[in-house]
Design an enzyme around this catalytic site. Structure first.
Site, PDB file in Angstrom:
ATOM      1  N   HIS A 199     -10.023  -2.421  -9.060  1.00 47.41           N
ATOM      2  CA  HIS A 199     -10.781  -1.462  -8.136  1.00 47.41           C
ATOM      3  C   HIS A 199     -10.064  -1.481  -6.937  1.00 47.41           C
ATOM      4  CE1 HIS A 199     -13.849  -2.899 -11.261  1.00 47.41           C
ATOM      5  NE2 HIS A 199     -13.845  -1.362 -11.101  1.00 47.41           N
ATOM      6  N   GLY A 204     -21.797  -7.292  -7.705  1.00 50.35           N
ATOM      7  CA  GLY A 204     -20.800  -6.652  -8.484  1.00 50.35           C
ATOM      8  C   GLY A 204     -21.905  -5.400  -9.442  1.00 50.35           C
ATOM      9  N   PRO A 205     -23.196  -6.789  -9.804  1.00 50.81           N
ATOM     10  CA  PRO A 205     -24.453  -5.383 -10.465  1.00 50.81           C
ATOM     11  C   PRO A 205     -24.856  -4.130  -8.907  1.00 50.81           C
ATOM     12  CG  PRO A 205     -24.533  -7.786 -10.981  1.00 50.81           C
ATOM     13  CD  PRO A 205     -23.076  -7.813 -10.031  1.00 50.81           C
ATOM     14  N   LEU A 206     -24.980  -3.594  -9.392  1.00 46.26           N
ATOM     15  CA  LEU A 206     -25.264  -2.260  -8.114  1.00 46.26           C
ATOM     16  C   LEU A 206     -26.289  -2.750  -7.620  1.00 46.26           C
ATOM     17  CD1 LEU A 206     -22.590   0.489  -8.887  1.00 46.26           C
ATOM     18  CD2 LEU A 206     -22.223  -0.908  -6.759  1.00 46.26           C
ATOM     19  N   GLY A 258     -22.754   4.374  -5.742  1.00 49.78           N
ATOM     20  CA  GLY A 258     -23.370   2.758  -6.500  1.00 49.78           C
ATOM     21  C   GLY A 258     -24.676   2.663  -6.191  1.00 49.78           C
ATOM     22  N   ILE A 316     -16.769   9.569  -4.031  1.00 48.80           N
ATOM     23  CA  ILE A 316     -16.974   9.825  -5.456  1.00 48.80           C
ATOM     24  C   ILE A 316     -17.401   7.670  -5.840  1.00 48.80           C
ATOM     25  CG2 ILE A 316     -14.773   9.020  -7.194  1.00 48.80           C
ATOM     26  CD1 ILE A 316     -14.544  11.665  -6.259  1.00 48.80           C
ATOM     27  N   PHE A 319     -43.741  -8.299 -15.141  1.00 53.74           N
ATOM     28  CA  PHE A 319     -43.030  -7.707 -14.134  1.00 53.74           C
ATOM     29  C   PHE A 319     -42.213  -8.367 -13.723  1.00 53.74           C
ATOM     30  CE2 PHE A 319     -47.237  -4.996 -14.830  1.00 53.74           C
ATOM     31  CZ  PHE A 319     -47.223  -4.527 -15.784  1.00 53.74           C
ATOM     32  N   HIS A 337     -49.260  -4.447 -20.278  1.00 56.55           N
ATOM     33  CA  HIS A 337     -49.597  -5.722 -18.856  1.00 56.55           C
ATOM     34  C   HIS A 337     -48.660  -7.182 -20.015  1.00 56.55           C
ATOM     35  CE1 HIS A 337     -50.519  -2.928 -16.069  1.00 56.55           C
ATOM     36  NE2 HIS A 337     -50.969  -3.685 -14.981  1.00 56.55           N
TER      37      HIS A 337
END
Lengths: 685, 685
Positions: B31, B119-121, B161, B192, B446, B482
């Site tokens: 990127h 990396g994982p937004l 993001g 963008i 959860f 639950h």
């Protein structure tokens, strides 16, 4: 005309409150506080505004109601009972008991009138966004001059818990962007969460945040008593056509209790003396319980009758519509009946070995291009990965507000933004509306962001499809942060969900076939970034069984079972093994859930007794022991690099698989082996 | 004094941009767009503001920098290289290649100078909240008049993001509540995302939303050129002491490229001619690549030298501090060395069978009460379930801003609100700061909301603890929404994470022992709502092996293996089996991850050859085939009702288990059985 309120309204409200008090006491469990605080709002809403027909909870143009703070479900159960849904006083008395229609949190699959399953916080309000999108879409698609078939509102109540959850933030931002004027959310501002005063963790300006999202905001300062104010707020919200509305209603949790306004009344039944105190306060006999004055039933019945009349009028309108717009009417009728267009499945592409190697994400795109035009109930998009997930079909029009310039509400392509969890919850709402089959794209690894919503898809038995591309270390350079290891194991362990990992074109078509035809089960399609050859022996007919023999041999020394992008490597391995004098069978097992539903006879034909079985998949081996004696997988995180090198690093080549197969044969030589399908006792399913 | 800027700054910025251009071209992947747009901001920040010592990336009072949009990692790698971290030009040339220190997204465990894995937004900015909380805590705890040991800032860059992700919303609301003036986040407003113009999905007013959270907001309108404006914004943000700051920087993605300002430059290398174009535009030789002018190195070296000097000064200050505040200094030294106080483990409670039956969530509370006072690095809380998770110890003080009236920054009890995902990501940040062991409570079901963060805990090898109570259908009335079914299977399939499900008091102590002493592995402790008896044969010493024989018999007909709340039921079953003439062994297996690390000899002593093994756990059976020949579990969703009735409904009683054990013995009669521990080949781990 603004509704007026009198003593009967107050009596109705207090009846709801006391039903919640009594039911939680009888269950010795549950949450009386929220129902007691929210009885006024919900009464005004149900009694003066909402259109619904308890005799047909599925009336298509009904107003939808979502209790996002699902723990307050005695509110919902009390309302459903009062208005004449199939929920008796005895059902309320068996609140939270085994086998009742009144479980501890509302479940759409179990209780008529419950639109969506809630309890896990943040989900319901996000479902509501999906319900509102569905209405906007149906209105744009089907309404014609003189035929306003769709004009329902979606109402939701959420508490501070939902306000804090990220999924609700994502969905609310989306709703603002989409200008959903048909969505009206009540924020129960009671200032109490389980830890006590919300000031300990939540000091943001919630209404200002929603303004930033593009919502219309209203504040009713006395939600305990100001019924006219609540009604005025709803009318104001209805009048704003191009924005969703949030109505902050400041209420007192546990209104009437000695503990009102404290967390002491949130998650525990009232003490006996406190219950008596509340009943006296409200003019009820403290010795009686589960009391519903007849005039309260009667008042509710009026609104229910109005709803039944509305449905009758709708049916007449639809009959006229059918003669004027026969094609649209036929489409709508099919959707209401939850049917697919006759022969749609003929659009599914079929492949032969002469077709080129294609990534299954591209194969998925081909399917979508074929079926989106013939199945108009498909509505889908991507969490900002359109060009990677290949979710957009050629004729797609964006689902967008007209003023955005990007599309219109009759469009079916949804730009979810980078909001995977909201996408999952919104899809649940779209599916719950009826007549729609939602699909949504992201990388397989990020379906995990939406785990809370995926679980509720499965539990509430809705049909929807995750287009989950980049499904393994095969995505290559993006590396371990993006390479799923545990993801398939996670969702395969979740009840009632199909997790397809097709190996080629025919299997991809099969995956879509099942995803569309299993009306009560969601699907995840795990799709490759890298190209996959078309396999000899694969057919849609075989693959829709979830697993089948791709390559059969007599007197096998070993069976290799694999999925997706490893199947052709396993096929290579069988050839290498042959060249060394071994006989190797090959099984493709694209979906465990579907395979497990086949007859034992069939499953034994796929996994027979007498020789060892080796599983091959570039992910965790956990779970594969169910179908195999040995497992070849990756019980560590992946690696960043070109995909072929990453595969090789971990031994996932024809040679690497053949080597493990040889070791498997050697290891089990002389040991009489049973099929792993054979079990000592029946499973709890 | 405000920094001034000259041509050398521009040259440095363009050098960074071109390193990103060259590295992505060489990798043919990656990127370039974000690094090219963000080079100005990051240069101003690194070169004029940040204090850090590349020769010791762990200098405790360094400023922290987080690239939340981790896909732009060539920006970070370029900076780390220029400033003299252990990252050579050759490392940049092997960007995204197998085994390099420059993977496709930044990984804290692999690359010196990378603070957190992103990396994982949405994760990075949420980690940054944790890093800032840690600094606030250390400053409050250790700073003394004349000894400002801790005053570092945490800076983060996030893109659109991250702005859209719910986890970031949750964490940002938390940061505003906590008034973290030491946190400065840049929002890269380049308009963008992968799908193109962000207006397709994101039309909210981001700064207004952050204002609603209680943040200070600044907007730099020309982030491509206005270096003085960027510097002024940072100074303004630093001057606001009681609010986190967000600086919106409007930039041009892929600045300089022919495709600048479009998504064409987001995730693909520049074409050759475009790269030449950019190089010429910036005054570089279009035929050269990976060029760093010496004066750029020199400018960077000045700031690095200033950082080294700052560390030296800090070390001298700390030496003086050590003589004036020996106890505090000793505590701090221990934390910097990542050690626990001598003898801390003696505080772990030990139980005998004469102790009463206690829910493991209560046992966990007892442990926390004992160890939080002796291990000051523990810092924890709950996602608004304090009274259910029992996470608060008696002497706890809330971590809160003083003005809240609820606590102070030196406090160690964190009120996360109903924000599980942010809790996970914030814990990752707290752990990454160093010297802290975070723990956080919620219901086990959860923890799935936080799956994205949990995965990164494991990948980035941080020590933290999930106190995951209400771990099964045993929670009773709250019902299927639950009750975890798939949750343990999910996390057991994730690499490098311990998933403890203790059966009694000694096993709970063992779980905490391992959770605290395994410095590079996170833990989930699955704890019961219902009471559990203290078991004969359980000890901390045995349990820390992850699995052990709780009840041994010679010539066993069957081994039952179980975890947590089912172990005592399985023990009952062994007695029933005995009364019928069967010999039954019992194995308790509280943590698979730890057990798998034991020697094969030990594991075979727990699971020997020669007789069938039956697993018993009230969840999915998926995965249990790894240790057993037959599995008793629940492959469906649970049920709402009193817990004992729910257990009984599914057959989880002594009798129900004994019945399955008998069937297991019958089924495998006469079949020579191998231990499931024996494998044909080594696993990829």
């Amino acid at each position: 005309m603004a509704p007026s309120f009198d003593k009967l309204d107050t009596l109705s409200i207090n009846t709801i409150r006391l039903l919640a008090v009594d039911a939680t006491i009888k269950a010795n469990s549950g949450h009386p506080g929220a129902p007691m605080g929210l009885a006024p709002v919900s009464h005004v809403l149900f009694n003066k505004f909402m259109t619904f027909n308890p005799k047909n909870p599925k009336f298509m143009n009904r107003d939808r109601f979502v209790l996002s703070n699902g723990h307050g479900c005695m509110l919902l159960y009390a309302l459903l009972h009062l208005y004449g849904y199939e929920l008796s006083l005895d059902d309320l008395k068996s609140f939270r008991q085994l086998g009742s229609k009144t479980p501890g949190h509302p479940e759409a699959a179990d209780t008529p009138g419950v639109e969506v399953t809630t309890g896990p916080l943040g989900q319901g309000v996000s479902n509501a966004v999906g319900l509102a999108m569905a209405e906007a879409h149906f209105a744009a698609r089907f309404n014609k001059p003189g035929y306003e078939l769709f004009n329902n509102y979606t109402y939701a109540i959420m508490g501070d818990g939902c306000v804090m959850e990220g999924v609700a933030s994502e969905a609310s931002s989306t709703a603002g962007h989409l200008q959903l004027g048909n969505l009206i959310v009540f924020y129960d501002d009671n200032h109490i969460s389980i830890d006590g005063d919300t000031d300990q963790a939540l000091t943001e300006d919630v209404l200002k945040r929603y303004e930033a999202y593009g919502w219309h905001t209203v504040w009713v300062k006395d939600g305990d008593n100001d019924l006219a104010g609540i009604a005025a707020a709803i009318e104001e919200a209805q009048s704003v056509k191009d924005k969703p509305s949030i109505i902050k209603v400041t209420t007192t949790i546990g209104f009437g209790s000695k503990l009102q306004g404290t967390h002491g009344v949130h998650g525990n039944p009232l003490k006996k003396d406190d219950a008596a105190h509340v009943k006296e306060l409200f003019g009820f006999d403290p010795n009686d319980s589960f009391v519903v004055p007849q005039e309260v039933y009667d008042l509710a019945a009026k609104q229910a009758a109005a709803g039944a009349a509305a449905e009758e009028a709708w049916n007449q309108l639809f009959a006229k519509y059918t003669s004027e717009y026969p094609e649209l009417a036929a489409d709508l009728k099919l959707r209401i009946e939850n049917k697919l267009p006759e022969g749609w499945e003929k659009a599914l592409p079929v492949y032969t070995t002469s077709d080129p190697a294609i990534a299954s994400r591209k194969l998925s795109e081909t399917v979508l291009n074929k079926i989106c035009d013939v199945v108009p109930s498909l509505i889908g998009g991507s969490a900002d990965l359109t060009g990677s997930n290949f979710t957009r079909w050629k004729t797609a029009v964006d689902f967008q507000p007209l003023s955005s310039g990007f599309g219109e509400y009759s469009g079916r392509y949804i730009r979810y933004g980078v909001r995977e969890h909201a996408m999952g919850a919104i899809m649940n709402g779209l599916a719950a509306y009826g007549g729609l089959i939602p699909f949504g794209g992201t990388f397989l690894n990020f379906v995990s962001y939406a785990a809370g919503a995926v679980r509720l898809s499965a539990l509430s038995e809705v049909r929807l499809i995750w287009v989950a591309t980049h499904d393994s270390i095969g995505l290559g350079e993006d590396g371990p942060t993006h390479q799923p290891i545990e993801t398939l194991a996670h969702f395969r362990a979740t009840p009632n969900i199909m997790v397809w990992r097709p190996a080629d074109g025919n299997e991809t078509s099969a995956a879509y076939y099942k995803a569309l035809t299993e009306t009560h089960t969601p699907s995840i399609l795990a799709l490759s970034r890298q190209n996959l050859p078309q396999l000899e022996g694969s057919t849609i007919e075989k693959a829709i069984k979830g697993g089948y023999v791709l390559k059969e041999v007599d007197g096998a020394d070993v069976t290799i079972v694999s999925t997706g992008s490893e199947v052709y490597l396993a096929l290579e391995a069988t050839k290498i093994l042959e060249s060394k004098g071994y006989k190797a069978r090959l099984v493709s097992l694209p979906d465990w859930h579907t395979f497990d539903k086949q007859s034992e006879e069939y499953r034994l034909s796929v996994f027979p007794d007498g020789h060892p079985i080796l599983s091959v998949e570039v992910m965790t081996t956990n779970g594969w022991q169910k179908y195999s004696h040995e497992q070849f997988g990756i019980n560590r995180f992946g690696a960043s690099g070109p995909f072929a090198q990453v595969y090789k690093k971990f031994g996932f080549t024809g040679e690497g698989i053949a080597e493990r197969a040889e070791k498997t044969i050697d290891f089990w030589k002389g040991v009489p082996l049973r099929s792993p399908i054979r079990r000592a006792f029946a499973q709890v399913e």
